[in-house]
Design a protein around this motif. Structure first.
Motif, short mmCIF file in Angstrom:
data_model
loop_
_atom_site.label_atom_id
_atom_site.label_comp_id
_atom_site.label_asym_id
_atom_site.label_seq_id
_atom_site.Cartn_x
_atom_site.Cartn_y
_atom_site.Cartn_z
N SER A 65 0.83 -1.21 -0.09
CA SER A 65 0.15 0.08 -0.04
C SER A 65 0.88 1.23 -0.03
O SER A 65 -0.06 2.44 -0.03
CB SER A 65 -1.04 -0.09 1.20
N HIS A 66 2.28 1.22 0.19
CA HIS A 66 3.10 2.51 0.26
C HIS A 66 4.54 1.95 -0.17
O HIS A 66 5.02 1.34 0.36
CB HIS A 66 3.23 2.99 1.69
N THR A 67 5.03 2.36 -1.66
CA THR A 67 6.00 2.30 -1.90
C THR A 67 6.74 3.20 -2.60
O THR A 67 6.12 4.33 -3.29
CB THR A 67 6.27 0.78 -2.72
N HIS A 68 7.89 3.35 -2.87
CA HIS A 68 8.78 4.38 -3.61
C HIS A 68 9.75 3.66 -4.75
O HIS A 68 10.74 4.38 -4.92
CB HIS A 68 9.65 5.29 -2.54
N ILE A 69 9.10 2.80 -5.43
CA ILE A 69 9.89 2.40 -6.44
C ILE A 69 10.13 3.07 -7.52
O ILE A 69 10.92 2.71 -8.63
CB ILE A 69 9.41 0.83 -6.97
N GLY A 120 -0.68 12.82 -0.54
CA GLY A 120 0.24 12.24 0.43
C GLY A 120 1.64 11.66 -0.26
O GLY A 120 1.49 11.59 -1.41
N GLU A 121 2.66 11.49 0.52
CA GLU A 121 2.45 11.58 2.12
C GLU A 121 2.65 12.94 2.52
O GLU A 121 3.51 13.68 2.21
CB GLU A 121 3.41 10.70 2.63
N ILE A 122 1.76 13.18 3.54
CA ILE A 122 1.73 14.31 4.29
C ILE A 122 1.75 14.11 5.89
O ILE A 122 1.44 13.20 6.28
CB ILE A 122 0.61 15.39 3.99
N ILE A 133 -2.88 6.18 8.26
CA ILE A 133 -1.74 6.51 8.94
C ILE A 133 -0.82 5.45 8.40
O ILE A 133 -0.92 4.34 8.72
CB ILE A 133 -1.66 6.30 10.39
N HIS A 134 0.33 5.69 7.49
CA HIS A 134 1.21 5.01 7.05
C HIS A 134 2.42 4.67 7.99
O HIS A 134 2.62 5.03 8.76
CB HIS A 134 1.51 5.34 5.73
N CYS A 135 2.88 3.34 7.70
CA CYS A 135 4.14 2.93 8.51
C CYS A 135 3.84 3.22 9.92
O CYS A 135 4.41 4.10 10.44
CB CYS A 135 5.43 3.62 7.98
N THR A 146 5.63 -1.80 2.38
CA THR A 146 6.80 -1.83 2.65
C THR A 146 7.65 -0.51 2.63
O THR A 146 8.65 -0.48 3.56
CB THR A 146 7.63 -2.73 1.15
N ASP A 147 7.11 0.57 2.26
CA ASP A 147 7.89 1.77 2.35
C ASP A 147 9.27 1.55 1.80
O ASP A 147 10.25 2.43 1.88
CB ASP A 147 8.04 2.44 3.72
N ALA A 148 9.29 0.68 0.59
CA ALA A 148 10.49 0.42 0.00
C ALA A 148 11.07 1.90 -0.64
O ALA A 148 10.13 2.35 -1.06
CB ALA A 148 10.53 -0.66 -1.18
#
Ligand SMILES: [Zn+2]
Ligand SMILES: [Zn+2]
Length: 267
Positions: free
Chosen positions: A6-10, A93-95, A154-156, A204-206
Motif C-alpha cells: 500500500s506504500h512504496t517508492h519504487i 500524500g504523503e503529508i 496512517i502509513h508505517c 514496505t515503504d521500499a
C-alpha cells in the motif's frame, strides 16, 4: 497468496537499474497492486511517481512530505493542486509531521499538513499520513481539519494505542511496515493484534525499512509478504487471510477516494 503493497517508492533512482525485475518478483510473491507514493523531485516535481506508476499500470499519489515542507515554494503547491485533479492520482500524500528528524521547522510542517488536508477535501481524495513522534498533534490536526470527510491512512504506523484509536474514530485505515517485525516494537504489535482487520493495510515503504530477514538490504515490494506474515502471527490467523483483507481494504480506500462506501467528490 494475494497481497498489496500500500506504500512504496519504487519510482526512486535506487530502482532504476532493475525496476522491471523488482515488479516481477512482487507479482510472483502475490502482490496484485501497489501504490507509488509521490514526493517532490528536483527535476520532475510531483510527477516522477506518476510517470513510473503509469508505465507499470499502478496508481500513484502526490504530496509534500514533512521532510520537504521547508523547500516547498508556492509553485510546488500550484503544481500539486493541478495534479490532484488528475484521475490517475488516487490520494494526497504523503503529508504529516515528523518530529523525530525535524528536517523542516515544525511550524512549516504544520502549515503544509493543514493546507494539504484542505486540498484533499477540495478534490475529494483520501490522505496518506506520515507521522513520527507527533501522535497527539497529528490526530488533533486531522480532527480539526475535517479529515474524516475524505478518510485516509496512517502509513508505517509507529504510534501508540491512542493515535490508533483516534485514527480509527476518524474512519482511517492503519498501515504496518516492516517495523512491526522489529525487536522492541511491542507497542506497535499490540495495535496490529487488536485493531479491526477491515481497516488494516500492509506496506514496505521500499527502498527503506526492509523487514527481517532482509534487514539492512534495499527493501522491495515482494518483501511485504514478511509484514503480512508478522501481522498474521500476532493475530493468530493465516498470512493469506491478512493479505486478502489488506487488498480489499486497499481497493475500498483508494478505489473511489475517501471513506468506505463514499463516492468520490467533485473533481
Ligand atoms: Zn513516510
Ligand atoms: Zn514513504
Amino acid at each position: 497468496m494475494t497481497l498489496v503493497d500500500s506504500h512504496t517508492h519504487i519510482d526512486m533512482p535506487q530502482f532504476d537499474v532493475d525496476r522491471d525485475a523488482v515488479v516481477a518478483r512482487a507479482r510472483e510473491a502475490g502482490v496484485q497492486t501497489m501504490l507509488l507514493v509521490g514526493g517532490v523531485d528536483e527535476e520532475q516535481g510531483h510527477r516522477r511517481a506518476l510517470t513510473v506508476a503509469d508505465a507499470l499500470g499502478f496508481p500513484a499519489s502526490a504530496g509534500v512530505h514533512p521532510h520537504e515542507a521547508r523547500l516547498a515554494e508556492e509553485r510546488v503547491y500550484d503544481e500539486l493542486g493541478g495534479l490532484a485533479r488528475d484521475q490517475r492520482i488516487v490520494a494526497i500524500g504523503e503529508i504529516g509531521l515528523d518530529f523525530h528528524y525535524d528536517h523542516s521547522p515544525r511550524d512549516i510542517q504544520r502549515e503544509a499538513f493543514r493546507r494539504q488536508i484542505r486540498l484533499a477535501r477540495d478534490v475529494g481524495l483520501p490522505v496518506i499520513v506520515h507521522t513520527r513522534e507527533a501522535d497527539d498533534e497529528t490526530a488533533k490536526i486531522l480532527e480539526e481539519e475535517g479529515a474524516r470527510e475524505v478518510g485516509g491512512v496512517i502509513h508505517c504506523f509507529t504510534g501508540a494505542a491512542d493515535l490508533a484509536r483516534r485514527s480509527l474514530d476518524l474512519g482511517f485505515f492503519i498501515s504496518f511496515s516492516g517495523i512491526v517485525a522489529f525487536p522492541r516494537a511491542e507497542v506497535i504489535q499490540e495495535v496490529a493484534r487488536n485493531m479491526p482487520l477491515d481497516r488494516l493495510l500492509v506496506e514496505t515503504d521500499a527502498p527503506f525499512l526492509a523487514p527481517p530477514p532482509h534487514r539492512g538490504k534495499r527493501n522491495e515490494p515482494a518483501f511485504v509478504v514478511e509484514v503480512a506474515r508478522k501481522v498474521a502471527a500476532l493475530r493468530g490467523v493465516s498470512a493469506a487471510e491478512v493479505g486478502e483483507a489488506a487488498l480489499g481494504n486497499f481497493h475500498r480506500l483508494f478505489g473511489h477516494g475517501g471513506q468506505p462506501d463514499r463516492a468520490r467528490g467533485p473533481a
